[in-house]
Design a protein around this motif. Structure first.
Motif, mmCIF file in Angstrom:
data_model
loop_
_atom_site.group_PDB
_atom_site.id
_atom_site.type_symbol
_atom_site.label_atom_id
_atom_site.label_comp_id
_atom_site.label_asym_id
_atom_site.label_seq_id
_atom_site.Cartn_x
_atom_site.Cartn_y
_atom_site.Cartn_z
ATOM 1 N N THR A 6 55.698 22.320 9.763
ATOM 2 C CA THR A 6 55.607 22.693 8.472
ATOM 3 C C THR A 6 55.397 21.342 7.564
ATOM 4 N N ARG A 8 55.648 19.900 3.469
ATOM 5 C CA ARG A 8 55.740 20.207 2.010
ATOM 6 C C ARG A 8 55.253 18.693 1.529
ATOM 7 N N THR A 142 53.114 23.873 0.476
ATOM 8 C CA THR A 142 53.721 23.956 1.769
ATOM 9 C C THR A 142 52.849 24.451 2.639
ATOM 10 N N ASP A 144 52.598 25.977 6.411
ATOM 11 C CA ASP A 144 53.235 26.447 7.450
ATOM 12 C C ASP A 144 52.428 26.482 8.798
ATOM 13 N N THR A 151 51.397 27.795 0.942
ATOM 14 C CA THR A 151 52.109 28.354 -0.516
ATOM 15 C C THR A 151 52.085 27.322 -1.711
#
Length: 199
Positions: A6, A8, A142, A144, A151
């Motif tokens: 992940t 961000r 973000t 994932d 996101t």
């Protein structure tokens, strides 16, 4: 390669279409045979003056975007020659994701082999992302990888993206193709032991 699960990160916007690999890393910098050191010359002809000074109007030289690991690029990113060095330069400069609405196939493969995720979205989503970043240079997206989702702050739904399952496994585990084969050693050995060889 680093494991990717992940991320961000803030976004570096490069709203230019048809960016080819010679623009990403000019041919005069291709003498090295290892992956290290190419990041300093990423987008060199756009980034530096003839005497090596930073061009203040180029996005990589803008202090607002320093340290951001996602490059938001225009359509048809990575076209042109097949040089792996383009992906190496992006990775060495700290990028872990490039978002575009279309990638050249060879660039896509080179990026995945380097540990760089080419995340493809629709033209409409790409335009929306440029608008979001234009409103706030510190917008953080973000990614994932396990869920294959992007996101975006303020958006009501996540964006799903496609990825080859094998390349996904390699990115998550930090494998290149050789690392993957080594990880399968026990299964390969078991198969060889069970197989009846006929000569």
């Amino acid at each position: 390669m680093e494991k990717f699960q992940t991320l961000r990160s803030g976004v570096v916007p490069l709203p230019i279409e048809n960016v080819d690999t010679d623009q990403i890393i000019p041919a005069r910098f291709l003498k090295a045979t290892t992956r290290e050191g190419f990041g300093a010359n990423l987008f060199a002809d756009w980034r530096y003056t003839a005497d090596g000074q930073h061009k203040s109007d180029f996005v990589l030289n803008d202090a607002r975007y320093q340290g951001h690991q996602i490059l938001l690029a225009g359509k048809n990113f990575g076209c042109g020659s097949s040089r792996e060095h383009a992906a190496w330069a992006l990775y060495d400069a700290g990028f872990r994701v490039v978002i575009s609405s279309y990638f050249a196939d060879i660039f896509r493969g080179n990026a995945l082999n380097t540990g760089l995720l080419p995340l493809q979205v629709s033209d409409e989503v790409l335009q929306g992302l440029f608008e979001v970043v234009a409103q706030d240079s510190q917008t953080a997206l973000t990614v994932d990888l396990q869920a294959q989702t992007l996101t975006v702050p303020g958006w009501n739904e996540v964006i799903h993206f496609e990825l080859d399952p094998y390349k996904k496994e390699c990115l998550i585990n930090g494998y290149d193709d050789i690392d993957f084969l080594i990880s399968q050693e026990a299964a390969i050995t078991a198969f060889e032991q069970q197989r009846s060889w006929v000569f």
